[in-house]
Structure formats: C-alpha cells, structure tokens
Write a protein that holds these residues in place. Structure first.
Motif, mmCIF file in Angstrom:
data_model
loop_
_atom_site.group_PDB
_atom_site.id
_atom_site.type_symbol
_atom_site.label_atom_id
_atom_site.label_comp_id
_atom_site.label_asym_id
_atom_site.label_seq_id
_atom_site.Cartn_x
_atom_site.Cartn_y
_atom_site.Cartn_z
ATOM 1 N N CYS A 226 16.642 52.079 -84.969
ATOM 2 C CA CYS A 226 16.688 51.254 -86.181
ATOM 3 C C CYS A 226 17.886 50.306 -86.088
ATOM 4 N N GLU B 113 19.459 48.997 -88.367
ATOM 5 C CA GLU B 113 20.371 49.219 -89.489
ATOM 6 C C GLU B 113 21.271 50.442 -89.233
ATOM 7 N N CYS B 114 20.672 51.554 -88.814
ATOM 8 C CA CYS B 114 21.444 52.807 -88.705
ATOM 9 C C CYS B 114 21.478 53.391 -87.295
ATOM 10 N N CYS C 228 11.746 53.227 -89.437
ATOM 11 C CA CYS C 228 12.914 54.068 -89.696
ATOM 12 C C CYS C 228 12.630 54.895 -90.953
ATOM 13 N N HIS D 245 15.233 53.568 -93.570
ATOM 14 C CA HIS D 245 15.116 52.141 -93.913
ATOM 15 C C HIS D 245 13.672 51.721 -93.696
HETATM 16 ZN ZN ZN Z 1 17.579 53.099 -90.295
#
Ligand code: ZN
Ligand code: ZN
Length: 258
Positions: free
Chosen positions: A210, A212-213, A244, A247
């Motif tokens: 992901c 984002e993370c 994800c 997310h």
């Molecule tokens: Zn994520």
C-alpha cells in the motif's frame, strides 16, 4: 508375461513414494480458503451490474476514465457490485462498485510504456465508486475502440483453494518436493477468473505494498488470461486486483507471466 517397462515403473514408484491428498490436506487445513468462480453470460446488462467489459456505472459529473498515456477511453475489465457478491462476502471491498479499467491501446503500446504489469500504472485505474442511481449517466454504448464483448456475472460457484508452496513457506509450512508436486497436480492455487481464494502466482509471491502504509495489499480478484476476457497478459500471464485493508481507496491491478 512380465513386461520390462512394468519393472521400471514399479521401481520408480518405490523410490519416490507418491504423496497422497488425504495425508496432505490436514497440513494445509488452516490455510484453506474459499474461492468464488463467476458464472457469466455474454450479454449487455445495466450499468450497475457485475460484469467483465461492457458499460460500467459512470456519474453525470465525470467522463469515462481515460488512459494517462494515450488519452483514449480505457477498457472496462471488471465491475463488481457489492450487492451482487456471494452473501458471505458482501463487505469485501466496501459499498458500491469496484471498477477495473485497463488500456489495451496497441498503437501507443500503453501496457509496455506504462509498465501496466506493475501496480498503480498510469494506463490502469482501479477504484470503488458508490453512485446514487440518480447521478448515474452511463453511455448506451462503450466508447472504447474494439471494446470486448460484455459478459454479465450472474452467479458464483465456490471451491476450496490453497496457497502455493512458496506462499505456504512464508506462512511457516514447508512442503516436501512430493507434496509440492501434488499441490501443483491438484492445480492449487486455482487458475482462471476468481473472487478471493489464493493468488495463482506465475512468478514469485508479489502482493503490492500500500502506498499509504506500506502493508502488503489483500487479494480481491484474479483475472486470468483469456478466461472471461479475450485478453492475454503477456505470455499467458495472470493478473491480481488487490486492496489495502486499512486504506480502502488504495487498489491496484498487477500481473506477471513466465
Ligand atoms: Zn494502507
Ligand atoms: Zn493508453
């Protein structure tokens, strides 16, 4: 009369005992998953139906998603309506419709130029939209050049599925060569288009991270070469749509071939 070939055959089976499924199954039991295979019909359906190719739900405030490389409308590869998933999987990706767009423009070689085999390519779009029926304003006909014939998903058939030897090893289960061979002979992980289950990896285990993370994303759907879509990913490759878990707006399609 004793046939010399039978002697060899017997010897071979003695030196490498065949693994048997009934003894392997308990070892894999905790990693068993259900995979859902779509039943499809070649027909046009309404814009909110689950389908391969055809016309998806498009809102009156947007245009059909175009490729960032050639600016042409992208093929709809898949649309899944959360209301039409198997009853136990309704909350799989969130509310609404998961849509997968993929540019198949060969003149501009978008797949190669944009490295569409990697996740988050500029010539693909994977998203979940949740349009109210009054804002849906899909065109009657697909604007995609050489659009694939639409196949509506009219139901699901479940089968048990197991990970491949490499993924099992990552999960702490080491198989013998004979056990890995048997898993392969049984065709696990299952090929073809499917919802959930375990990915059929053509190369190594490749869950995208992901953005984002950084967590590996989760398999939602597998689109195989030339099953419901008349499309081949490279040389008989297999693609995976992932999301994800934390997310839900981070989704991707990626594929590999041998
Ligand atoms: Zn994520
Ligand atoms: Zn393109």
């Amino acid at each position: 009369m004793m046939n010399i070939f039978n002697i060899f055959k017997k010897k071979e089976s003695e030196s490498s005992p065949k693994e048997n499924w009934e003894s392997l199954k308990p070892i894999l039991e905790s990693h068993r998953r259900v995979a859902w295979f779509p039943n499809t019909l070649e027909k046009a359906s309404n814009p909110t139906s689950s389908k391969f190719s055809g016309v998806p739900a498009i809102s009156r405030d947007e245009k059909w998603p175009c490729c960032s490389n050639c600016n042409e409308p992208m093929q709809l590869f898949l649309q899944l309506n959360s209301q039409e998933l198997p009853a136990t999987e309704k909350n799989l990706f969130g509310e609404g419709m998961l849509q997968v767009f993929y540019c198949t423009n060969w003149d501009k070689e978008c797949e190669v130029n944009c490295e569409a085999f990697f996740p988050f390519s500029k010539s693909t779009l994977v998203r979940v939209v949740d349009y109210k029926s009054e804002v849906i304003a899909s065109p009657d006909l697909s604007p995609v050049k050489d659009a694939f014939p639409e196949r509506q998903i009219i139901g699901w058939e479940s089968k048990e599925d197991y990970p491949n030897w490499e993924e099992l090893e990552n999960l702490g289960v080491t198989l013998t060569d004979a056990q890995s061979d048997l898993l392969c002979d049984m065709e696990y992980p299952l090929p073809k288009d499917k919802l959930l289950g375990w990915p059929y990896w053509v190369q190594g285990v490749e869950y995208p991270d992901c953005p984002e993370c950084g967590t590996p994303m989760k398999l939602i759907f597998q689109i195989d070469s030339e099953d419901n879509l008349p499309y081949m990913f490279g040389d008989v490759g297999c693609s995976h749509i992932t999301q994800c878990e934390s997310h839900k707006d981070k989704l991707a399609i990626a594929w590999a071939c041998s």
